[in-house]
Design an enzyme around this catalytic site. Sequence first.
Site, short mmCIF file in Angstrom:
data_model
loop_
_atom_site.label_atom_id
_atom_site.label_comp_id
_atom_site.label_asym_id
_atom_site.label_seq_id
_atom_site.Cartn_x
_atom_site.Cartn_y
_atom_site.Cartn_z
N ASP A 149 0.86 -1.18 0.00
CA ASP A 149 0.00 0.00 0.00
C ASP A 149 0.90 1.23 0.00
O ASP A 149 2.12 1.12 0.22
CB ASP A 149 -0.91 0.00 1.24
CG ASP A 149 -1.83 1.21 1.29
OD1 ASP A 149 -2.40 1.56 0.24
OD2 ASP A 149 -1.96 1.83 2.37
N SER A 150 0.31 2.40 -0.19
CA SER A 150 1.07 3.64 -0.15
C SER A 150 1.53 3.97 1.26
O SER A 150 2.33 4.90 1.44
CB SER A 150 0.22 4.79 -0.71
OG SER A 150 -0.92 4.98 0.10
N CYS A 179 -4.16 -0.93 -2.24
CA CYS A 179 -4.15 0.51 -2.46
C CYS A 179 -5.11 0.81 -3.59
O CYS A 179 -4.89 0.34 -4.72
CB CYS A 179 -2.74 0.98 -2.80
SG CYS A 179 -2.62 2.74 -3.23
N GLU A 236 -1.97 8.72 8.39
CA GLU A 236 -0.53 8.50 8.54
C GLU A 236 0.03 9.22 9.77
O GLU A 236 1.05 8.83 10.32
CB GLU A 236 0.21 8.96 7.28
CG GLU A 236 -0.07 8.11 6.04
CD GLU A 236 0.64 6.75 6.06
OE1 GLU A 236 1.79 6.69 6.51
OE2 GLU A 236 0.02 5.76 5.64
N CYS A 288 -10.46 3.94 -0.21
CA CYS A 288 -9.03 4.01 0.10
C CYS A 288 -8.84 3.18 1.36
O CYS A 288 -9.62 3.31 2.31
CB CYS A 288 -8.60 5.45 0.32
SG CYS A 288 -6.89 5.62 0.91
N HIS A 302 -6.84 3.44 3.66
CA HIS A 302 -6.59 4.25 4.86
C HIS A 302 -7.89 4.63 5.57
O HIS A 302 -7.91 4.79 6.78
CB HIS A 302 -5.84 5.54 4.49
CG HIS A 302 -4.39 5.37 4.21
ND1 HIS A 302 -3.91 4.80 3.06
CD2 HIS A 302 -3.29 5.70 4.95
CE1 HIS A 302 -2.59 4.81 3.08
NE2 HIS A 302 -2.19 5.34 4.22
#
Length: 268
Positions: free
Chosen positions: A10-11, A73, A152, A184, A186
């Site tokens: 993933d990012s 992702c 993040e 997403c 996240h």
Amino acid sequence: MDNRPIGVFDSGLGGLTVLKEIKTLLPQESVVYFGDSGRAPYGSKSKETVVKYTFQDIRFLLNQDIKMIVIACNTASACSLDQVKHSFDIPIVEVVGPGAMTAVRETVNKKIGVIGTVATVSSGVYEKAILRLDPEVEIYQKACPLFVPLVEEGWWDNDIALRIVEEYLLPLKEKNIDTLVLGCTHYPLLHNTISKVMGDDVKLVSSALEVAKVVKEMINENNLMRDEKIAPVYRYYTSDSVYKFESLGNSILNHEIHSAEKIDIERY
């Protein structure tokens, strides 16, 4: 039997929500995870840059002798899936299709919201996937570029997160959607805050569980099961701070990560 690990990338940290579901459904499987936090977010980058990053991430994982790739992702899936599937001879699972399928199954009034990065929303990949399944659905999309930096940073459920979520999602709430795709990986970490804003009547769809189900099906169909008598191994890699990855990763997975390593992803 195939005792090689599953590769997940993933990012950044968001893909750990997918890894968590894979661990639940496939507790015997080993996993190698790479989170590209040093170059996050992917969603604000050009398609060409996202494709470049995706190929580097996959090449790194292939060096870890994996048996399957999970693109955890949405931006990478939206921008590079077709090229990836034509370039690598390995089973690949992505996140968009399972999320779209779940949204169509869950909606009652056929009004679905989709939130994601700028790149994911601009690609129209969710809209196309949903309309293929049900052409009668109304789709309302919204890019939420500040959500990934919030996650993040570990700001999942505070006043700052609430103000930002309200700014993005209150206009979407006025569309009377009954289902919201968290486009997403996240975004599930903002679940509580998003739910506060959207209300209990709106179902939040995370593709993490559905992706894990697809991974399980693919492993069974291709006879890639791991020997259950051998304990699974989990390895974690990041392109940024190991300390930050481990501390936030522990909160996501609800167990201690002690073995994360920082790598230079540009070498791949």
